[in-house]
Design a protein around this motif. Sequence first.
Motif, PDB file in Angstrom:
ATOM      1  N   PRO A 112       0.828  -1.212   0.000  1.00 11.96           N
ATOM      2  CA  PRO A 112       0.000   0.000   0.000  1.00 11.96           C
ATOM      3  C   PRO A 112       0.861   1.260   0.000  1.00 11.96           C
ATOM      4  CG  PRO A 112      -0.934  -1.612   1.490  1.00 11.96           C
ATOM      5  CD  PRO A 112       0.378  -2.184   1.013  1.00 11.96           C
ATOM      6  N   THR A 180      -1.462   3.055  -4.513  1.00 15.44           N
ATOM      7  CA  THR A 180      -2.794   2.506  -4.236  1.00 15.44           C
ATOM      8  C   THR A 180      -3.763   3.606  -3.835  1.00 15.44           C
ATOM      9  OG1 THR A 180      -2.093   2.053  -1.961  1.00 15.44           O
ATOM     10  CG2 THR A 180      -1.904   0.254  -3.555  1.00 15.44           C
ATOM     11  N   HIS A 181      -3.219   4.695  -3.276  1.00 14.24           N
ATOM     12  CA  HIS A 181      -4.003   5.867  -2.895  1.00 14.24           C
ATOM     13  C   HIS A 181      -3.182   7.087  -3.333  1.00 14.24           C
ATOM     14  CE1 HIS A 181      -4.865   2.629  -0.082  1.00 14.24           C
ATOM     15  NE2 HIS A 181      -5.974   3.220   0.335  1.00 14.24           N
ATOM     16  N   VAL A 212      -4.040   4.983 -10.168  1.00 15.65           N
ATOM     17  CA  VAL A 212      -4.837   4.580  -9.003  1.00 15.65           C
ATOM     18  C   VAL A 212      -6.107   3.907  -9.521  1.00 15.65           C
ATOM     19  CG1 VAL A 212      -5.975   5.334  -6.894  1.00 15.65           C
ATOM     20  CG2 VAL A 212      -3.917   6.521  -7.692  1.00 15.65           C
ATOM     21  N   GLN A 217     -10.095   6.247  -4.064  1.00 13.14           N
ATOM     22  CA  GLN A 217      -8.826   6.348  -3.346  1.00 13.14           C
ATOM     23  C   GLN A 217      -7.931   7.458  -3.898  1.00 13.14           C
ATOM     24  OE1 GLN A 217      -8.858   4.724  -0.779  1.00 13.14           O
ATOM     25  NE2 GLN A 217      -9.931   2.793  -1.042  1.00 13.14           N
TER      26      GLN A 217
END
Length: 448
Positions: A112, A180-181, A212, A217
Amino acid sequence: MRAFKNIKNIFFIGIGGIGMSSLARYFNQNGFAVSGYDRTKTDLIQNLEKEGVQFIDEFNKEMLQEFSKEETLVVYTAAINVNNPFLKYFSEQNFECLKRAKVLGEITTGTPTLAVAGTHGKTTTSAMLAFMLYKAGLKVTGFLGGILNNFNSNYISTGSDIFVVEADEFDRSFMSLSPTHACIIAMDPDHLDVYETKRAFEKTFIDFAQKVTSKDQIFISEEIDLEGKKISLNSNNTDVYIENISIKNRHFYFDYASEDIQLRNIQSNLPGRHNVLNSAMALSLAISYAPEHAQVYADALSDFEGIQRRFNKVIDTDELILIDDYAHHPKEIEAVLDAVNDLYPDEKKSVIFQSHLYTRTRDFADEFIEVLNGFDEVNLLEIYPAREEPIEGINAKFLYDKITSEKYIIEKEEIKDKVFKNKNRIILMLGAGDIGLEVQKLLKNIAL
C-alpha cells in the motif's frame, strides 16, 4: 527488499539531495552498505555520516574499483549530468545504474502506497500524512521531500506495512510509482524545460491519476478537472469539504467533513489557507487507508511542527520577523504572501527573492511580476541556475525592470543589512536555490 536481493552496496550520485538522502536512510536502515558523492558536505550529509553512511566529495577511481558490479546498485538523480564522472565510470563498467524514481518505485510496488502529487504542497502534505500514520501507531515508512521538524529528518520508519511518498512531477518521475491511494493538490504548469507545453504537463498528471485503480482512493482539489473525490474549502458541494475556518492566536482552526467522517475544531500550527487544504488532503488519504484512526489523525495536526524552509519563522521578535520559505513558483509565493497577510494584515512586508532556473523565470515572468508587486519592498538576488546554462537577457534585471514596488538588485553580502536594517518588520527570504544557506549564515552570525 526482493527487488534488490543480490545487492549489498548502494552508491548514490548526488546523495545530498533531499529525495536521495531519504532513500539512502532507507537502505542504510535495512542493512545495506551505503555510500555516495556530492559536491559539498552539508549539514544533511554530516547527519548521514553520523548514521553510518560513507561520503566522498571528489572522484577517486581507485576507491570506486573496490565496488563489485554484481553486488552494487548505483542510484542517481534526474538532475545529474550525463557527463558526471561517477555516472560515466559506473556506466562504462556496466554497473546497474537507476534513477532515484525507478528505485523508489521498485521499493514500494506491491505494498500500500499513499502518493502525494501536485505542483505545490507535496512536501508539507506528505510529511503531515506520514506523521498522522506514525501517531496512529501504524507501521509506516515515509520518504519526505523536506526535513520534518518533529524528527529533524526527511525519513520516518516504524515498519513497512505502508509507504508514504512524494510523487514528483519533474522529469515525469512519479510515473515510476504504483500508488494505491493518491492526491493531486495543484496542477499549475511548471518544469516547462522538461514538458515544453502546458498540455504535455497536464497529460502526465492525467496519466498519473489513472495509476490509481479505485477512484474512491484518489483525492483532487476542486478546481482540477480530473476524476476522483473532490476536496474544497468552504463549499459543501464536494465529496470532502473544509468549513468554519478561523484564526485564533495565529493558529488555524477548521472542521473536516465527508460522507462518513466529521471532525470538528481541528487545530493546525501551519499558517495559510493553502495549508488548510494540505491538511484536508493528508486527512483524506489517511482516512481512506485506515478510517478507524480518524480522530487521532486530526489531533496529530496540533503536534505537527512543520517542515524546514516552509514558512519557518527563524526570527520572531517585537523588532523583526524573518520568514524562510522554499517558494519558487509564482503560485507558491502567492500562497506565502496570503498567509503572511492573514497573520500581519496591517504591516508592510519586504521580500528577498532568488529566482530558481532561467527557464522558469522566463516562462512565468508575468506571474512572478504580479505576485512580487504584492510586497512593499522587493530585493532580487541573481537567478540560481541549478542544472541550466544562462539564457541571454534572463536575469535579475529582467524581473527588476518590470516590478513597480520599491525594488533593489542585491548581492548576497548585502542580505544582512537588508534584514537587520530594514524599515519593515516583516521580511521574507524566498527561493529554492542556495538562499536557504544564506538564512543559516544569518542565524549563525546572531549566535556568535
